[in-house]
Design a protein around this motif. Structure first.
Motif, PDB file in Angstrom:
ATOM      1  N   SER A  70       1.054  -0.974   0.045  1.00 15.89           N
ATOM      2  CA  SER A  70       0.044   0.019  -0.028  1.00 15.89           C
ATOM      3  C   SER A  70       0.728   1.239  -0.222  1.00 15.89           C
ATOM      4  CB  SER A  70      -1.052  -0.094   1.162  1.00 15.89           C
ATOM      5  OG  SER A  70      -0.044  -0.060   2.275  1.00 15.89           O
ATOM      6  N   ALA A  71       0.472   2.323  -0.586  1.00 15.97           N
ATOM      7  CA  ALA A  71       1.120   3.660  -0.428  1.00 15.97           C
ATOM      8  C   ALA A  71       1.127   4.027   0.921  1.00 15.97           C
ATOM      9  CB  ALA A  71       0.320   4.772  -1.083  1.00 15.97           C
ATOM     10  N   GLY A  72       0.269   3.831   1.951  1.00 19.43           N
ATOM     11  CA  GLY A  72       0.188   4.221   3.222  1.00 19.43           C
ATOM     12  C   GLY A  72       0.695   3.164   3.891  1.00 19.43           C
ATOM     13  N   THR A  73       1.690   3.751   5.194  1.00 21.06           N
ATOM     14  CA  THR A  73       2.478   2.658   6.029  1.00 21.06           C
ATOM     15  C   THR A  73       1.606   2.659   7.356  1.00 21.06           C
ATOM     16  OG1 THR A  73       3.983   4.094   6.412  1.00 21.06           O
ATOM     17  CG2 THR A  73       4.311   2.806   4.712  1.00 21.06           C
ATOM     18  N   ASP A  74       0.680   3.419   7.469  1.00 18.70           N
ATOM     19  CA  ASP A  74       0.366   3.886   9.190  1.00 18.70           C
ATOM     20  C   ASP A  74      -0.073   2.301   9.710  1.00 18.70           C
ATOM     21  OD1 ASP A  74      -1.769   4.894   6.928  1.00 18.70           O
ATOM     22  OD2 ASP A  74      -3.092   4.131   8.426  1.00 18.70           O
ATOM     23  N   CYS A  90       9.369  -0.025   4.024  1.00 20.32           N
ATOM     24  CA  CYS A  90       9.413   0.523   2.464  1.00 20.32           C
ATOM     25  C   CYS A  90       7.814   0.379   2.062  1.00 20.32           C
ATOM     26  CB  CYS A  90      10.135  -0.404   1.308  1.00 20.32           C
ATOM     27  SG  CYS A  90      11.802  -0.496   1.847  1.00 20.32           S
ATOM     28  N   ASN A  91       7.399   1.485   1.210  1.00 20.56           N
ATOM     29  CA  ASN A  91       5.903   1.430   0.848  1.00 20.56           C
ATOM     30  C   ASN A  91       5.901   1.182  -0.835  1.00 20.56           C
ATOM     31  OD1 ASN A  91       6.736   3.729  -0.825  1.00 20.56           O
ATOM     32  ND2 ASN A  91       5.118   5.120   0.102  1.00 20.56           N
ATOM     33  N   ALA A  92       4.841   1.083  -1.265  1.00 21.99           N
ATOM     34  CA  ALA A  92       4.439   0.722  -2.593  1.00 21.99           C
ATOM     35  C   ALA A  92       4.558   1.719  -3.398  1.00 21.99           C
ATOM     36  CB  ALA A  92       3.172  -0.137  -2.501  1.00 21.99           C
ATOM     37  N   ARG A  93       5.220   2.731  -3.347  1.00 20.19           N
ATOM     38  CA  ARG A  93       5.239   3.822  -4.559  1.00 20.19           C
ATOM     39  C   ARG A  93       5.346   3.142  -5.858  1.00 20.19           C
ATOM     40  NH1 ARG A  93       7.029   9.419  -4.333  1.00 20.19           N
ATOM     41  NH2 ARG A  93       7.813   9.938  -6.483  1.00 20.19           N
ATOM     42  N   GLY A  94       4.572   3.679  -6.536  1.00 16.56           N
ATOM     43  CA  GLY A  94       4.648   3.254  -8.202  1.00 16.56           C
ATOM     44  C   GLY A  94       3.500   2.159  -8.641  1.00 16.56           C
ATOM     45  N   VAL A  95       2.797   1.588  -7.320  1.00 16.29           N
ATOM     46  CA  VAL A  95       2.045   0.504  -7.480  1.00 16.29           C
ATOM     47  C   VAL A  95       0.621   1.179  -7.688  1.00 16.29           C
ATOM     48  CG1 VAL A  95       0.833  -1.614  -6.535  1.00 16.29           C
ATOM     49  CG2 VAL A  95       3.255  -1.127  -6.336  1.00 16.29           C
ATOM     50  N   LEU A 284      -2.103  -5.706  -9.360  1.00 19.91           N
ATOM     51  CA  LEU A 284      -1.189  -7.074  -9.224  1.00 19.91           C
ATOM     52  C   LEU A 284       0.295  -7.076 -10.250  1.00 19.91           C
ATOM     53  CD1 LEU A 284      -1.168  -9.599  -7.533  1.00 19.91           C
ATOM     54  CD2 LEU A 284      -2.351 -10.671  -9.382  1.00 19.91           C
ATOM     55  N   PRO A 285       0.201  -6.694 -11.391  1.00 15.99           N
ATOM     56  CA  PRO A 285       1.255  -6.660 -12.246  1.00 15.99           C
ATOM     57  C   PRO A 285       2.356  -5.635 -11.806  1.00 15.99           C
ATOM     58  CG  PRO A 285      -0.569  -5.574 -13.548  1.00 15.99           C
ATOM     59  CD  PRO A 285      -1.042  -6.473 -12.213  1.00 15.99           C
ATOM     60  N   ARG A 286       1.778  -4.399 -11.233  1.00 13.08           N
ATOM     61  CA  ARG A 286       2.659  -3.586 -10.553  1.00 13.08           C
ATOM     62  C   ARG A 286       3.201  -3.853  -9.209  1.00 13.08           C
ATOM     63  NH1 ARG A 286      -0.684  -1.246 -13.816  1.00 13.08           N
ATOM     64  NH2 ARG A 286      -0.256   0.394 -15.121  1.00 13.08           N
ATOM     65  N   ALA A 287       2.294  -4.831  -8.492  1.00 14.23           N
ATOM     66  CA  ALA A 287       3.033  -5.078  -7.291  1.00 14.23           C
ATOM     67  C   ALA A 287       4.140  -6.204  -7.317  1.00 14.23           C
ATOM     68  CB  ALA A 287       1.826  -5.737  -6.454  1.00 14.23           C
ATOM     69  N   LYS A 288       3.953  -7.028  -8.460  1.00 14.67           N
ATOM     70  CA  LYS A 288       4.904  -8.103  -8.689  1.00 14.67           C
ATOM     71  C   LYS A 288       6.306  -7.504  -9.371  1.00 14.67           C
ATOM     72  CE  LYS A 288       1.394 -11.797  -9.968  1.00 14.67           C
ATOM     73  NZ  LYS A 288       1.000 -12.542 -10.884  1.00 14.67           N
ATOM     74  N   ARG A 289       6.041  -6.232  -9.996  1.00 14.85           N
ATOM     75  CA  ARG A 289       7.302  -5.805 -10.519  1.00 14.85           C
ATOM     76  C   ARG A 289       7.874  -5.110  -9.385  1.00 14.85           C
ATOM     77  NH1 ARG A 289       4.175  -4.413 -15.133  1.00 14.85           N
ATOM     78  NH2 ARG A 289       3.577  -2.141 -14.180  1.00 14.85           N
ATOM     79  N   LEU A 290       7.318  -4.462  -8.547  1.00 12.04           N
ATOM     80  CA  LEU A 290       8.033  -3.901  -7.370  1.00 12.04           C
ATOM     81  C   LEU A 290       8.620  -4.991  -6.453  1.00 12.04           C
ATOM     82  CD1 LEU A 290       8.342  -1.432  -5.288  1.00 12.04           C
ATOM     83  CD2 LEU A 290       6.214  -2.269  -4.170  1.00 12.04           C
ATOM     84  N   ALA A 305      14.466   0.844  -2.660  1.00  9.26           N
ATOM     85  CA  ALA A 305      13.544   1.703  -3.036  1.00  9.26           C
ATOM     86  C   ALA A 305      12.191   2.195  -2.327  1.00  9.26           C
ATOM     87  CB  ALA A 305      12.898   1.450  -4.698  1.00  9.26           C
ATOM     88  N   ASN A 306      11.928   3.266  -2.183  1.00 10.06           N
ATOM     89  CA  ASN A 306      10.780   3.502  -1.320  1.00 10.06           C
ATOM     90  C   ASN A 306      11.067   3.356   0.173  1.00 10.06           C
ATOM     91  OD1 ASN A 306       9.839   3.684  -3.937  1.00 10.06           O
ATOM     92  ND2 ASN A 306       8.283   2.113  -3.554  1.00 10.06           N
ATOM     93  N   VAL A 307      12.170   3.487   0.747  1.00 10.14           N
ATOM     94  CA  VAL A 307      12.618   3.537   2.139  1.00 10.14           C
ATOM     95  C   VAL A 307      11.533   4.599   2.885  1.00 10.14           C
ATOM     96  CG1 VAL A 307      14.042   3.500   3.977  1.00 10.14           C
ATOM     97  CG2 VAL A 307      14.762   2.276   1.928  1.00 10.14           C
TER      98      VAL A 307
END
Length: 316
Positions: A70-74, A90-95, A284-290, A305-307
């Motif tokens: 997820s983009a948020g980490t809260d 790390c978050n899911a920036r780009g997903v 799903l395709p973006r999550a798998k690439r990440l 990435a995305n720390v």
């Protein structure tokens, strides 16, 4: 001891995972797939309650990375206190940029053009015309100008807006124009026809949209929330909705899920979607690439990435 990676997607469904770690599938089931003490890289189950994602963390004594989808980490930050120093979150920036920006645009257009009323009229078999606002010529204020906020502006660009104002934690310049600090909100809110919330939930943004924030919005303005429910003071928003002065389109609410009988369900001028900004076919395709990229970096001891933060560091 093994170097385990816990994944909420079956590893045989992710192409290109680097060799070396032992991949374990866990999507929040009651039983853990292996000893949590052996996990070095933990990918938090997606769209599960916070208590599920946090549950194994006190036992993950070897953990080096927590990766959200997820983009948020809260939702996982309460578990960080159980971890050793040096664990990177790390978050899911780009997903989620594409799907969340699509929904933000959908909520804006549907609300302005009266789509909920058309659907209800269709259910009754009524032809119900009328005059509705257009998005063209409107002033839009985006509160929270990270990658999702920028993606929202990308999709707003063709709609002949009068102006887009951008607000984030700190002032900076982008290719599309200046990003102003949160402290500038009092002067920006009275000019905005549409206010889009896409900010992370932090201590600084919890309750940001309070009675004072809403009172500064112009009569007839639309509030769109694709951020997190607690960014908005629900009681204060209900007061404005019930008066008819403002309208709202909410993909997230506080509380969430919104329980049956809650006054938001039937408040005038509100459109509610059930937190569906992220879960689309684009996820799903973006999550798998990440995950493939992050795990390749991890195995090769390259910068991740995305720390967002590192446990035990001053920024945490």
């Amino acid at each position: 001891m093994t170097a385990d990676v816990w994944l909420p997607i079956p590893p045989d469904e992710i192409e290109g995972l680097p060799q070396g770690p032992a991949y374990r599938f866990w999507d929040g089931a009651e039983e853990f797939p292996a000893d949590p003490a052996d996990c070095v890289f933990y990918v938090v189950p997606y769209m599960k309650p916070s208590d599920i994602g946090v549950r194994p963390m006190p036992h993950m004594s070897s953990l080096r990375v927590v990766q959200t989808l997820s983009a948020g980490t809260d939702h996982v930050e309460p578990g960080l206190r159980h971890l050793s120093p040096g664990v990177r979150l790390c978050n899911a920036r780009g997903v989620h940029e594409a799907s969340t920006a699509e929904l933000a645009l959908t909520l804006v257009l549907a609300s302005l053009r009266g789509i909920p009323g058309f659907v209800r009229a269709q259910d009754r078999g009524e032809w119900q015309g009328g005059f509705h606002p257009a998005l063209a010529d409107k002033n839009v204020l985006i509160v929270g100008y990270g990658s999702i906020g920028a993606a929202i502006e990308d999709r707003l660009a063709p709609f002949e807006l009068a102006r887009v104002a951008r607000v984030a934690r700190s002032r900076r310049t982008t290719a599309r124009g200046p990003v102003l600090p949160l402290t500038d909100l009092p002067s920006l809110l009275p000019e905005a026809d549409v206010v889009v919330l896409s900010t992370p939930l932090t201590e600084a943004t919890r309750g940001l949209v309070n009675a004072d924030f809403l009172a500064r919005m112009k009569d007839g303005a639309l509030l769109v929330n694709v951020a997190r429910g607690p960014v908005v003071d629900t009681k204060a928003l209900l007061t404005e909705l019930d008066s008819g002065r403002l309208t709202a389109a909410l993909d997230v609410t506080d509380p969430e899920p919104l329980p049956p009988g809650h006054p938001l369900w039937h408040a005038p001028g509100v459109l509610i979607s059930p937190h569906v900004g992220g879960p689309t076919s684009a996820f799903l395709p973006r999550a798998k690439r990440l995950l493939t990229d992050q795990l390749r970096r991890f195995v090769n001891q390259e910068p991740l990435a995305n720390v967002i933060l590192t446990t035990g560091a001053a920024s945490a």
